[in-house]
Design an enzyme around this catalytic site. Sequence first.
Site, PDB file in Angstrom:
ATOM      1  N   THR A 199       0.857  -1.189  -0.012  1.00 26.50           N
ATOM      2  CA  THR A 199       0.076   0.096   0.050  1.00 26.50           C
ATOM      3  C   THR A 199       0.907   1.204  -0.090  1.00 26.50           C
ATOM      4  OG1 THR A 199      -1.797  -1.216   1.116  1.00 26.50           O
ATOM      5  CG2 THR A 199      -1.780   1.322   1.333  1.00 26.50           C
ATOM      6  N   TRP A 259       2.585   1.458  -3.581  1.00 22.30           N
ATOM      7  CA  TRP A 259       1.791   1.875  -4.517  1.00 22.30           C
ATOM      8  C   TRP A 259       1.372   3.478  -4.407  1.00 22.30           C
ATOM      9  CZ3 TRP A 259      -2.905   4.872  -4.660  1.00 22.30           C
ATOM     10  CH2 TRP A 259      -3.521   4.732  -5.685  1.00 22.30           C
ATOM     11  N   HIS A 260       1.440   3.968  -3.356  1.00 22.17           N
ATOM     12  CA  HIS A 260       1.190   5.551  -3.243  1.00 22.17           C
ATOM     13  C   HIS A 260       2.356   6.376  -3.971  1.00 22.17           C
ATOM     14  CE1 HIS A 260      -2.164   4.507  -0.768  1.00 22.17           C
ATOM     15  NE2 HIS A 260      -2.571   5.812  -1.150  1.00 22.17           N
ATOM     16  N   GLY A 261       3.468   5.862  -3.816  1.00 23.61           N
ATOM     17  CA  GLY A 261       4.648   6.557  -4.118  1.00 23.61           C
ATOM     18  C   GLY A 261       6.096   5.854  -4.096  1.00 23.61           C
ATOM     19  N   PHE A 294      -0.206   9.624  -8.525  1.00 25.83           N
ATOM     20  CA  PHE A 294      -0.170   8.208  -8.194  1.00 25.83           C
ATOM     21  C   PHE A 294      -0.749   7.551  -9.331  1.00 25.83           C
ATOM     22  CE2 PHE A 294      -0.711  10.185  -3.708  1.00 25.83           C
ATOM     23  CZ  PHE A 294       0.680  10.414  -3.433  1.00 25.83           C
TER      24      PHE A 294
END
Length: 446
Positions: A299, A302-304, A446
């Site tokens: 998670t 995934w965001h950055g 994103f």
Amino acid sequence: MKFKNAVVLIASVVFYSWGGVRYLLLLFCLIIVNYFCGIAIGDVVYSQATGKRRVLLIFALLVDVLNLVIFKYLSFLVSSVEGIITKISGTECSLDMPQLALPIGISFFTFQIMSYVIDVYKGQVEPQKNILKFALYVMMFPRMMAGPIVRYNDVNREIEDRATSLEMIELGIKRFIMGFAKKVFLANAMGEMADAVFALNGGFNTAYAWLGALSYTLQIYYDFSGYSDMAIGLGLVFGFHFSENFNYPYISSSIQEFWRRWHISLSSWFRDYVYIPLGGNRKGRIRTYVNLWTVFLLTGIWHGAAWQFIIWGLYHGLFMFIERLGLGKLLKRVPKVIGHVYALVIVVIGWVFFRADNISIAVNYIQNMFAFRFDNFAVESVVMKLNTWYCFMLMVAVVLACPIYRKITNYKIPQVISYAGYLVLFALGIIYLSGLSYNPFIYVKF
């Protein structure tokens, strides 16, 4: 129906090409690869060729993930390797690598494509035989840039056959205006204060530290939920029903509840395609914890492509772990207000990692939040933002973060007054927006 789909698809192509034609070509390539892999997997779904189907699935997922790694994570991986080599060797290491611009919404459309081929492999959906309809599913412009992440199974029937009523159009326009207002008024007002405090690089007292963190907490909620509202509203106008992405996350009384209410489409994606396939909570306590940490590590990634996002993901994973160890049961026994305060404080601190440019800045910022220093309030850049407009928007933002608006809308309001209110709100938003500098949605990157 062909005409309806063609209009939305053409609009989606034009909309996405605004960000660069070369990335549109990249998206077309992904659509073609996954379309033919889906067809091939579906053709043998009821046969004994399980090995071939698995190979096709792995190939499609590798192409999708590799695309994500190259454009989103390669620069981060190279810089991390440079840092490791520099520390080990004692000499500066610089690897020559071209800088690649990040395609807009790459994480969102990649996850949608991946969910499609996985569901076809599982036999949960029939493969789409029309490549233009498949392209429409992937590129549907209302929610392409920043979600919600839509499963093929949620919209396949509406791609094939849908009807748009006046009631749906009315609801869609109202939902769009509310999302627009969230972004223009609330998110931008909170963002100005957050930017002012974070720009001080740690040179502020405890009160300002909390003010900046709370402002960003509200900014990211209204920015992201505003986009989701606009996407859901436009979807209704075109006859599509997208799933809700937020359910008042800041009223949560635990971090587990927060993740059931925040970015619901992403949380459910990781649950269905990572957590459950890894065994979920069916293979013992240790395996459950490993699966949980894996999900929150992914998670964060995934965001950055930065260490602070990884730390943010693991930070939330830590509290999910602690709550499963027993804190969750304790929170159910204590007065609910304690749980609300606990969850909100944990979430606010976590957003500091999300907003800061690097880990050291985030750590320094959090130290200021708990340093209990209340000197030096005369910081001009912050004082200028702490005006009547900000205070009013802050009050509105706090109120609307609770289910009060939902209760208000349950009361019957004369239709003329309702229409006039939405029209005035939209007009004021356009006027206010025209005086602002460029301020894109946070989650678009994103």
